[in-house]
Design an enzyme around this catalytic site. Structure first.
Site, short mmCIF file in Angstrom:
data_model
loop_
_atom_site.label_atom_id
_atom_site.label_comp_id
_atom_site.label_asym_id
_atom_site.label_seq_id
_atom_site.Cartn_x
_atom_site.Cartn_y
_atom_site.Cartn_z
N SER A 45 0.83 -1.22 0.00
CA SER A 45 0.00 0.00 0.00
C SER A 45 0.86 1.26 0.00
O SER A 45 0.54 2.23 -0.70
CB SER A 45 -0.95 0.01 1.20
OG SER A 45 -1.92 -1.00 1.05
N CYS A 46 1.92 1.26 0.77
CA CYS A 46 2.78 2.45 0.84
C CYS A 46 3.48 2.70 -0.50
O CYS A 46 3.62 3.85 -0.92
CB CYS A 46 3.80 2.29 1.96
SG CYS A 46 3.04 2.18 3.61
N THR A 47 3.87 1.63 -1.17
CA THR A 47 4.50 1.76 -2.48
C THR A 47 3.50 2.31 -3.49
O THR A 47 3.80 3.25 -4.23
CB THR A 47 5.06 0.40 -2.94
OG1 THR A 47 6.04 -0.02 -1.99
CG2 THR A 47 5.68 0.50 -4.32
N ALA A 50 2.94 6.02 -2.86
CA ALA A 50 4.08 6.84 -3.28
C ALA A 50 4.15 6.92 -4.80
O ALA A 50 4.45 7.99 -5.36
CB ALA A 50 5.37 6.27 -2.71
#
Length: 155
Positions: A45-47, A50
């Protein structure tokens, strides 16, 4: 401790950034700032979040805004993360969680029945005056960067 809300003055910070040096909120006074908080570099999710913000960075710039990602990861981890995915947004390291706590985002989470403390995924749109113009809490990544961009354009 009450959550930060629209109209509140955004807590200031000066943190180490990817690539070296530091980045402060005060340096962007007079410009809208998208400050997004995420739990950890190089997770799915963070990737995706970003990458979404990086893909739209030219549109944010056209709208006069700056995008900054903030997590408790180190600058070294941020540098690897940016290189691995060709990210273009600025990433700052809040290893001591002082800014995360100032924005009330160090929260109890639950995964697979286990409770732990972690960073709530949230985004703050900070207006030219340094006040919070919009808040997204418990963010779902899909379509989020686009929604934030529309809010920036509406300022």
């Amino acid at each position: 401790m009450a959550d930060l809300d629209v109209g509140d003055v955004a807590p200031q910070f000066d943190l180490p950034r990817d690539g070296g040096g530091s980045l402060s909120l005060a340096a962007f006074r007079g410009k809208p700032v998208v400050l997004y908080f995420y739990p950890q570099d190089d997770t799915t999710s963070c990737t995706n979040e970003a990458i979404g913000f990086s893909q739209l960075k030219p549109e944010f710039e056209k709208a006069g805004a700056v995008v900054i990602g903030l997590s408790p990861d180190s600058v070294k981890k941020h540098d690897k993360f940016k290189a691995k995915y060709d990210l273009t947004v600025d990433l700052v390291a809040d290893e001591e969680r002082k800014v995360i706590e100032a924005y009330h985002l160090w929260v109890e989470k639950t995964m697979y029945g286990r409770k732990y403390m972690g960073v709530e995924r949230a985004t703050f749109l900070i207006g030219k005056d340094g006040r919070i113009a919009r808040v997204w809490r418990q963010v779902r990544v899909k379509g989020h960067a686009e929604e934030v961009l529309e809010a920036v354009r509406a300022l």
